[in-house]
Scaffold this active site. Structure first.
Site, mmCIF file in Angstrom:
data_model
loop_
_atom_site.group_PDB
_atom_site.id
_atom_site.type_symbol
_atom_site.label_atom_id
_atom_site.label_comp_id
_atom_site.label_asym_id
_atom_site.label_seq_id
_atom_site.Cartn_x
_atom_site.Cartn_y
_atom_site.Cartn_z
ATOM 1 N N LEU A 10 1.151 -1.367 -0.190
ATOM 2 C CA LEU A 10 0.152 0.038 0.101
ATOM 3 C C LEU A 10 0.559 0.957 0.038
ATOM 4 C CD1 LEU A 10 -2.466 -1.014 2.640
ATOM 5 C CD2 LEU A 10 -2.438 -2.025 0.410
ATOM 6 N N ALA A 12 -0.358 4.701 -1.144
ATOM 7 C CA ALA A 12 -1.583 5.212 -2.226
ATOM 8 C C ALA A 12 -1.446 6.845 -0.973
ATOM 9 C CB ALA A 12 -2.713 4.832 -2.464
ATOM 10 N N ARG A 17 2.157 15.562 5.425
ATOM 11 C CA ARG A 17 3.326 16.511 6.504
ATOM 12 C C ARG A 17 4.560 16.293 6.226
ATOM 13 N NH1 ARG A 17 1.623 12.859 11.563
ATOM 14 N NH2 ARG A 17 0.654 11.245 9.489
ATOM 15 N N LYS A 24 5.433 10.461 -0.962
ATOM 16 C CA LYS A 24 6.334 9.283 0.851
ATOM 17 C C LYS A 24 6.889 9.100 0.312
ATOM 18 C CE LYS A 24 3.684 8.630 3.939
ATOM 19 N NZ LYS A 24 3.166 8.305 5.431
ATOM 20 N N THR A 81 -6.978 1.482 4.441
ATOM 21 C CA THR A 81 -6.123 0.704 3.947
ATOM 22 C C THR A 81 -7.114 -0.835 2.874
ATOM 23 O OG1 THR A 81 -6.642 -0.213 6.083
ATOM 24 C CG2 THR A 81 -4.721 0.515 5.691
ATOM 25 N N GLY A 103 4.471 0.641 2.210
ATOM 26 C CA GLY A 103 5.127 1.649 1.136
ATOM 27 C C GLY A 103 6.149 2.335 2.465
ATOM 28 N N ASN A 168 -1.111 -3.386 16.420
ATOM 29 C CA ASN A 168 -1.638 -3.565 14.967
ATOM 30 C C ASN A 168 -0.366 -2.336 13.785
ATOM 31 O OD1 ASN A 168 -2.396 -4.702 12.327
ATOM 32 N ND2 ASN A 168 -3.829 -3.236 12.455
ATOM 33 N N TYR A 365 46.606 15.481 -10.948
ATOM 34 C CA TYR A 365 45.119 15.096 -11.820
ATOM 35 C C TYR A 365 45.588 13.507 -12.885
ATOM 36 C CZ TYR A 365 41.306 14.161 -14.852
ATOM 37 O OH TYR A 365 40.473 13.806 -15.475
HETATM 38 C C1 UD1 Z 1 -3.715 0.828 10.469
HETATM 39 C C2 UD1 Z 1 -4.506 0.365 10.545
HETATM 40 C C3 UD1 Z 1 -4.280 0.242 12.060
HETATM 41 C C4 UD1 Z 1 -2.319 -0.083 12.519
HETATM 42 C C5 UD1 Z 1 -1.596 0.744 10.557
HETATM 43 C C6 UD1 Z 1 -0.041 0.674 11.479
HETATM 44 C C7 UD1 Z 1 -5.712 0.057 9.611
HETATM 45 C C8 UD1 Z 1 -8.445 0.753 8.990
HETATM 46 N N1 UD1 Z 1 -5.849 0.470 10.136
HETATM 47 O O1 UD1 Z 1 -4.095 2.386 10.391
HETATM 48 O O2 UD1 Z 1 -4.579 -0.389 12.530
HETATM 49 O O3 UD1 Z 1 -2.162 -0.511 13.281
HETATM 50 O O4 UD1 Z 1 -1.821 1.384 10.069
HETATM 51 O O5 UD1 Z 1 0.931 1.895 10.879
HETATM 52 O O6 UD1 Z 1 -5.810 -0.511 8.506
HETATM 53 N N2 UD1 Z 1 -3.102 4.186 1.805
HETATM 54 C C9 UD1 Z 1 -3.389 3.924 0.725
HETATM 55 N N3 UD1 Z 1 -4.880 3.614 1.018
HETATM 56 C C10 UD1 Z 1 -5.134 4.308 1.666
HETATM 57 C C11 UD1 Z 1 -5.374 4.099 3.059
HETATM 58 C C12 UD1 Z 1 -4.246 3.625 3.442
HETATM 59 O O7 UD1 Z 1 -2.834 3.416 0.279
HETATM 60 O O8 UD1 Z 1 -7.122 4.419 0.508
HETATM 61 C C13 UD1 Z 1 -1.896 2.718 2.584
HETATM 62 C C14 UD1 Z 1 -1.573 4.393 3.385
HETATM 63 O O9 UD1 Z 1 -0.208 5.275 2.491
HETATM 64 C C15 UD1 Z 1 0.197 3.612 3.973
HETATM 65 C C16 UD1 Z 1 -1.021 2.258 5.072
HETATM 66 O O10 UD1 Z 1 -1.510 1.970 4.070
HETATM 67 O O11 UD1 Z 1 0.393 3.169 4.115
HETATM 68 C C17 UD1 Z 1 -1.141 2.717 6.481
HETATM 69 O O12 UD1 Z 1 -2.234 4.091 5.833
HETATM 70 P P1 UD1 Z 1 -2.675 4.613 7.510
HETATM 71 O O13 UD1 Z 1 -3.413 5.817 7.075
HETATM 72 O O14 UD1 Z 1 -0.925 5.728 7.743
HETATM 73 O O15 UD1 Z 1 -3.194 3.614 8.693
HETATM 74 P P2 UD1 Z 1 -4.471 3.814 9.382
HETATM 75 O O16 UD1 Z 1 -5.218 3.059 8.577
HETATM 76 O O17 UD1 Z 1 -4.180 5.210 9.912
#
Ligand code: UD1
Ligand code: CA
Length: 455
Positions: A10, A12, A17, A24, A81, A103, A168, A365
């Site tokens: 993943l 996307a 930030r 990123k 996710t 990623g 998690n 050189y």
């Molecule tokens: C997620 C988990 C959480 C875990 C945490 C660890 C879920 C709902 N929650 O949190 O339990 O503790 O990761 O870091 O899964 N991404 C996409 N597309 C999206 C959303 C996210 O590609 O639509 C990618 C982001 O770029 C990132 C990763 O998924 O690399 C995690 O996304 P992020 O928003 O950081 O995680 P949370 O959903 O907050």
């Protein structure tokens, strides 16, 4: 096909930030994009298929990753996710297993992923860890027997659930069949109105599947990068680990906190590395190599008993045993130094071979040159390898003596044991054993009167 291993990465997220024009996952840790760390790890555990879910800056990401064979899936809207994995379903084999990775979580190890895969016996395994500060992360809920029952996100968690410190990581190994079955049924009925991948845990539990959980060896393996501070912190943790690995192999660091390894370093015994040395790319160091303060060593091989004095820069150099280099020497691409050569201060070598025991000690050189053995290249002597359009070769035979401040205008060949007088500009070949002098003759005017200013 039943045993195929797919990874779904993943990637996307925009990484707002980071305050960067770069997506990123292209930010670098140890000089390598975050995503490339993950891809290299996948390669090392022989993954059959790698799917990258991208969103922002897709072109940039794809262009940066052309070395890898990848299946790209676009997630146009970041709806969570679960949604991210769902958009990859078309590309996901119907059987086999998938590792779900992020990623922007670059340092998960091949060893941990192999264990995670082995732990998936009933259909699903996940990487969890008990941490001091779980804030913001999904919490692992377990029943009285200790079986995992669900993951609850920070924003959906009750006070009681927020007290749980087992978190998690977001990294799982799931049977593809289950992903195909569960993902279309996810809902976004939660505090963030996102499609949570974590909900598949509940679904599996309802189907009587026991979820296996393992821990990574190091906490940094599951740490993600959201801002520059976290990136810098993760870099330090990774550097500490790389340094420790080299210490275990016998390297002495003057200060383990003041060295950076941005690539792979292999070492012999009794290597000493002084402060502020940076390694890049693939570097190998033989036995008894000493690298003094402030050196940058990139993509180079260094033989036994080589002494690199302070502030040298190596880029794609091969240095044979017994050489002494620097301080302030610059070895540019395709430099080959044979045994026991000596390079001194302010010496630059490019695309050249310096023969055994030869010395280039001061302010020179040497470019596009083949220098034989036992040659003395005097202070300030240089090769004029470039005529403004093309580069030309200089060849210097064994035991030649190149006088101070000589210009060897290439293409030119200096014979064996030839001698070049100091200050010469040499434009024609010089025979073996000959003396060549190419400079203005000194004239002397006795009792010379200097001109005087008129009053
Ligand atoms: C997620 C988990 C959480 C875990 C945490 C660890 C879920 C709902 N929650 O949190 O339990 O503790 O990761 O870091 O899964 N991404 C996409 N597309 C999206 C959303 C996210 O590609 O639509 C990618 C982001 O770029 C990132 C990763 O998924 O690399 C995690 O996304 P992020 O928003 O950081 O995680 P949370 O959903 O907050
Ligand atoms: Ca988040």
């Amino acid at each position: 096909m039943n045993n195929t291993l797919t990874t779904i990465i993943l990637a996307a997220g925009k990484g707002t930030r980071m305050q960067s024009a770069k997506p990123k996952v292209l930010q670098t840790l140890a000089d390598k994009p975050l995503l490339a760390h993950v891809l290299d790890t996948c390669q090392s555990i022989s993954v059959d298929k790698t799917i990258v879910v991208y969103g922002f800056g897709g072109d940039q990401v794809q262009q940066a990753m052309t070395d890898y064979s990848l299946t790209w899936v676009e997630q146009t809207e970041q709806l969570g996710t679960g949604h991210a994995v769902k958009v990859a379903l078309d590309e996901l084999p119907s059987t086999g297993k998938s590792l779900i990775l992020y990623g922007d979580v670059p340092l998960v190890s091949a060893e941990t992923l192999s264990r995670l895969k082995q732990a998936n016996v009933q259909g699903m395994s996940m990487l969890t860890l008990t941490v001091d500060n779980p804030f913001g992360l999904g919490r692992i809920k377990r029943d009285e027997q200790g079986n995992i029952t669900a993951i609850v996100e920070q924003k959906d968690a009750s006070e009681q659930e927020q007290a749980i410190r087992e978190i998690n990581s977001g990294i799982y190994c799931v049977d593809n069949a289950l992903l195909h079955q569960y993902l279309p049924n996810l809902s976004n009925d939660n505090a963030q109105q996102e499609y949570y991948l974590t909900d598949i845990v509940k679904m599996a539990v309802a189907d009587g599947i026991a979820i296996a959980a393992i821990e990574p060896d190091y906490e940094f393996e599951i740490e993600g990068v959201n801002n520059r501070q976290q990136l810098a912190q993760l870099e330090r943790k990774w550097q500490a680990k790389l340094v420790e690995d080299l210490q275990v192999q016998g390297v002495q660091f003057a200060d383990p906190n003041r060295v950076d390894i941005r690539g792979e370093v292999s070492v012999g015994q009794d290597v000493f590395v002084d402060i502020n040395v940076v390694f890049k790319g693939k570097v190998s160091l033989g036995n008894n190599v000493t690298i003094e303060a402030g050196c940058m060593i990139k993509d180079s091989q260094v033989g036994d008993n080589v002494n690199i004095k302070p502030y040298c820069v190596f880029d794609d150099a091969q240095v044979a045993q017994g050489a002494t280099i620097g301080p302030f020497a610059h070895l540019r691409p395709q430099t080959v130094l044979e045994k026991n050569t000596r390079l001194g201060n302010f010496v630059e070598i490019k695309k050249s071979r310096i023969g055994e025991g030869s010395k280039v000690n001061h302010l020179s050189y040497v470019g596009d040159a083949q220098i034989g053995a036992g040659v003395n290249f005097g202070a300030g002597a240089i090769t004029c390898n470039y005529d403004g359009v093309n580069k030309h070769q200089t060849i210097v035979g064994d035991n030649a003596f190149i006088g101070t401040n000589t210009s060897l205008v290439a293409p030119v060949t200096i014979g064996q044991t030839a001698t070049i007088g100091a200050g010469s500009v040499i434009t024609k070949n010089v025979e073996d054993n000959a003396l060549a002098i190419g400079r203005g003759r000194q004239v002397q005017k006795d009792n010379y009167q200097r001109p005087e200013k008129k009053k």
